[in-house]
Each structure stands twice: as C-alpha cells, then as structure tokens.
Enzyme design. Structure first.
Site, PDB file in Angstrom:
ATOM      1  N   THR A 157       0.964  -1.016   0.030  1.00 12.34           N
ATOM      2  CA  THR A 157      -0.037   0.088   0.057  1.00 12.34           C
ATOM      3  C   THR A 157       0.943   1.229   0.133  1.00 12.34           C
ATOM      4  OG1 THR A 157      -0.212  -0.365   2.356  1.00 12.34           O
ATOM      5  CG2 THR A 157      -1.978  -1.140   1.105  1.00 12.34           C
ATOM      6  N   LYS A 183       4.273  -6.794   4.016  1.00 13.42           N
ATOM      7  CA  LYS A 183       3.987  -5.395   3.688  1.00 13.42           C
ATOM      8  C   LYS A 183       3.769  -4.721   4.813  1.00 13.42           C
ATOM      9  CE  LYS A 183       0.675  -3.317   3.495  1.00 13.42           C
ATOM     10  NZ  LYS A 183       0.100  -2.293   4.589  1.00 13.42           N
ATOM     11  N   THR A 194       2.189  -8.760  13.252  1.00 14.70           N
ATOM     12  CA  THR A 194       2.308  -7.277  12.566  1.00 14.70           C
ATOM     13  C   THR A 194       2.069  -7.122  11.114  1.00 14.70           C
ATOM     14  OG1 THR A 194       3.887  -5.252  12.343  1.00 14.70           O
ATOM     15  CG2 THR A 194       4.642  -7.514  12.272  1.00 14.70           C
ATOM     16  N   GLU A 281       7.384   5.260   6.971  1.00 15.37           N
ATOM     17  CA  GLU A 281       6.800   6.227   6.423  1.00 15.37           C
ATOM     18  C   GLU A 281       7.563   7.371   6.664  1.00 15.37           C
ATOM     19  OE1 GLU A 281       2.004   4.680   5.908  1.00 15.37           O
ATOM     20  OE2 GLU A 281       2.665   5.995   7.330  1.00 15.37           O
ATOM     21  N   ASN A 404       0.638  10.629   5.830  1.00 13.44           N
ATOM     22  CA  ASN A 404      -0.560  10.229   6.378  1.00 13.44           C
ATOM     23  C   ASN A 404      -1.555  11.431   6.340  1.00 13.44           C
ATOM     24  OD1 ASN A 404      -0.444   7.645   7.902  1.00 13.44           O
ATOM     25  ND2 ASN A 404       1.825   8.309   8.119  1.00 13.44           N
ATOM     26  N   SER A 409      -6.741  10.976   0.111  1.00  9.01           N
ATOM     27  CA  SER A 409      -6.865  11.759  -0.816  1.00  9.01           C
ATOM     28  C   SER A 409      -5.864  11.601  -1.977  1.00  9.01           C
ATOM     29  CB  SER A 409      -6.742  13.458  -0.705  1.00  9.01           C
ATOM     30  OG  SER A 409      -5.554  13.589   0.131  1.00  9.01           O
TER      31      SER A 409
END
EC number: 2.3.1.35
Length: 409
Positions: A157, A183, A194, A281, A404, A409
């Site tokens: 993702t 992932k 996890t 991230e 995040n 969007s």
C-alpha cells in the site's frame, strides 16, 4: 505504493525460489482507481499446514477474526490478499465480504471453507466490495502463474519497496526452501503479530510445531519493531508448509534438525521485520535501541519500546540532535524499575551520560558524526540486573506527516 523508494531500502533484492506445492497468481481487481495488481491468490497443494498470529487490537478486521478461527484447524489450500481496502470496522458488510471470498475460493478448489485464508490492507471503514472481489477472483483463477516479486509488489500500500527474504536449509538430508514476503510501512506497533506477513516453506512439519516456531520467532522480530506506535486492526502473520521437500515430518522441538527450521523461521521473520522499519513512512534513519542491566528481559523490552516509540527521541534522531535527555525521559516514563544515578546512555557506542549526569569532558562531535549516518545505535544500561532487549525503529520526519495527512486523498 509511494514513488520515491526509502533511502533505507536494502541495496539488493533476493532471488526467491519457487516452492513446490504453491501456485502464485495476482490480478487487478480494481479496489481503487488504479492500474496495478491488488488481489493476490496463493494456492497450496492438499495437506499444506498453516500457523499464524494476529493483531491484539480490540477492533480486529473480519479477515483477522476469520483467520483466527481457521488457524485452529491447521490446514490451508488458499490465501487471498486484497490491497487498497482493509475492510476493517465495516460491520456485517465486511463479514459478508469475507464469507463471499472464502465461499468462492472453496467452491473453486472443492475444499473446506476453513482452508481458505483472507487478508486485506488499506483504508479502514470502507466495506470491501463483494462484486469487485469475486470478479477479481474469477480473473485470478485463470491468470498466468507469477513469481514472488509480483506477489510482494501486489500486497503493498504505502510501501516504497517490495519486502522479501529467503532461507535454505537441510533437514535430515532433504533440501528445504523457505520464502517470506511482507507489507508494512506505517501503523506499525505490533503486539503478537504485525502488518501482513507470509512465510512459505516446503518442509514437512506438524501445524502445532509450526505454530510454536512462529510464536518464538515473533518474540524476537515483529514484537521488537515500531514505526509509529499504532497497532493495526489487520495485523496478520501466517506460515504455510507444503511438505513437498519430503523430509520426515517434524512434530517435536526435540526432533533432529527441528532447530534448523526454527532458526530459519526466526531469521526470515527478523529480516522482514527490519525491512518494514527501513520502509517506515518518511524514514531517513534506521535506529537500533539496546537496553541492558534491567531487572528482567521483559522489563528491558518495555523500556526499549518506550524509547523507540518516543516522538521526541525519534524527531531528535531525524534532526541529528544528540539530545540524550529525551532518552532519559523515555526510560523514566516506561513504568519499569530504574535508578537515576545508575543509568548510562551511549550513542554509537560513545558514552554521553552516566551516574545521573552528563559524562565529564563530554565531546559531542563524534556523537554528532554518528547521528549524521543512516544507521543509529542507542544503548542504555539500567544498572539494576541482567535483563536485556533490543528493538528497532526509525526516525520521525515531515515525510510521515505528509504521507498520512494525504492518505485518503
């Protein structure tokens, strides 16, 4: 998937071998308005065994609930992974989607419902569209076989790179292969399991022993990482064994070469877990946190995770700031036995604080040089006992906020 690959990504991609008894397919079901594969179908030969661990979140997805029940049966013929929609917190519609998927696959394979496993990952709160999923399955049933890299890419993702690992061992004279894919990039703070991680082997092993091995491996890997302290509603780790290698079936930890299989499972889990941290991230630094001298290993682990989860510690590392006071804060808030005047802290092996204060003649220059690198080591000695633990995390940057804030969007 994010366009820019993490600066912490491994410099090489392992070549993963085909595993006898497993067929791989992936297609674009269209869970989002994109042109990428988002439905993955793993098919297993009869008598494949399964073990698994799932999230301890109080709000698990329907997929997690399904897998928890199915794991108890110990058999698997298929795994379906949907990317782009977690199907979590979706009430009866989410449960109906899982029921429809498992029924369709079971009918196609002429197998029991409990032999079909399902995982979904993506946005929370939107029911998985049943028609989209079932139409995707029809495409997958007749799709061409693909390799592990295709599957690792299809389950992603917000990941920036495909995460894969392999181990090759010999069990009682038979060559055994093991492959893992995972992932995960954000919402990473595991408790028992996890993200979405899958391990596959051709070893012959009883499901009860495979479960023990996965549980042991998890304690040294997935339970020792954190990106943002948020435990997902969909966390799942599953291990499948086809028995195609032909070794005498392992049913006890005392069996010859059972230790080799345990070591391989642990090694793959640790490699995959650390790859997830390296793809945190917005991450720019991989951080190892070691705690020694605690009253117990459990206490050391709690303290280490308190440090690794601290936004103040993580932002200091992002800013290459040797602010060891934030580590002191994280130790103090952990709720574990600690003595201020016995505490010592090191960055990159360089002692910065000891006996309740900064070390005499402290020189920040070598510490600052260490923090400019991509690999950061933080070590804390509590000074009370022999308990020890090591965990891994990443820094917290503006990139995490951007990813995040714009996620939906």
């Amino acid at each position: 998937m994010i366009a820019n690959i993490s600066p912490l990504a491994p410099s090489y991609t392992p070549e993963l071998p085909a595993i006898d008894g497993i067929t791989l397919r992936t297609v674009c079901a269209g869970y989002k308005n994109w042109q990428r594969n988002d439905l993955s179908l793993f098919l297993f030969q009869p008598n494949t065994v399964v073990a698994g661990l799932t999230t301890q979140s109080a709000c698990p997805s329907p997929e997690v609930e399904w897998c928890r029940a199915a794991i108890k049966k110990g058999k698997a013929r298929a795994l379906v992974v949907n990317a782009g929609n977690s199907n979590a917190f979706t009430g009866h519609k989410g449960r109906e989607a899982v029921a429809a998927i498992t029924a369709r696959v079971a009918d196609h394979l002429k197998c029991a419902l409990h032999e079909v496993f399902v995982s979904s990952t993506g946005v929370i709160g939107v029911p998985l569209p049943i028609k989209t999923a079932c139409d995707g399955l029809e495409k997958a049933f007749s799709a061409e076989d693909v390799n592990w890299e295709h599957m690792a890419n299809a389950i992603m993702t917000t990941d920036t790179f495909a995460k894969m690992s392999r181990q090759d061992i010999t069990i009682q004279g038979k060559s055994v292969k093991m492959v893992g894919i995972i992932k995960g990039s954000g919402m990473i703070a595991p408790d028992m399991a996890t993200m979405l991680g899958y391990i596959f082997t051709d070893a012959a092993v009883a499901p009860e022993l495979l479960q023990k091995m996965l549980t042991k491996a998890n304690k040294k890997s997935f339970s020792c990482i954190t990106v943002d302290s948020d435990t997902s509603t969909s966390d799942t780790v599953l291990a499948f064994a086809t028995a195609a290698a032909g070794n005498p079936i392992l049913s006890s930890e005392e069996d010859k070469d059972a230790d080799k299989l345990q070591e391989a499972v642990t090694a793959i889990c640790l490699d995959l877990a650390q790859q997830v941290v390296r793809d945190g991230e917005g991450a720019s630094k991989f951080i190892s946190v070691s705690v020694n001298g605690a009253v117990s290993d459990e206490s050391a682990h709690i303290i280490a995770m308190s440090i690794a989860n601290s936004p103040l510690v993580k932002t200091a590392m992002a800013g290459e700031d040797a602010n060891w006071g934030r580590v002191v804060m994280a130790v103090g808030k952990a709720g574990q036995p600690a003595e201020r005047d016995l505490l010592s802290i090191r960055f990159g092996g360089i002692e910065v604080a000891a006996k309740g204060m900064v070390v005499p003649n402290y020189d920040e220059a070598p510490v600052a040089a260490h923090l400019k690198g991509k690999e950061i080591d933080i070590s804390v000695d509590i000074g009370l006992g022999k308990g020890q633990a090591q965990v891994w995390t990443c820094d917290l940057t503006h990139g995490y906020i951007s990813i995040n804030a714009d996620y939906r969007s």
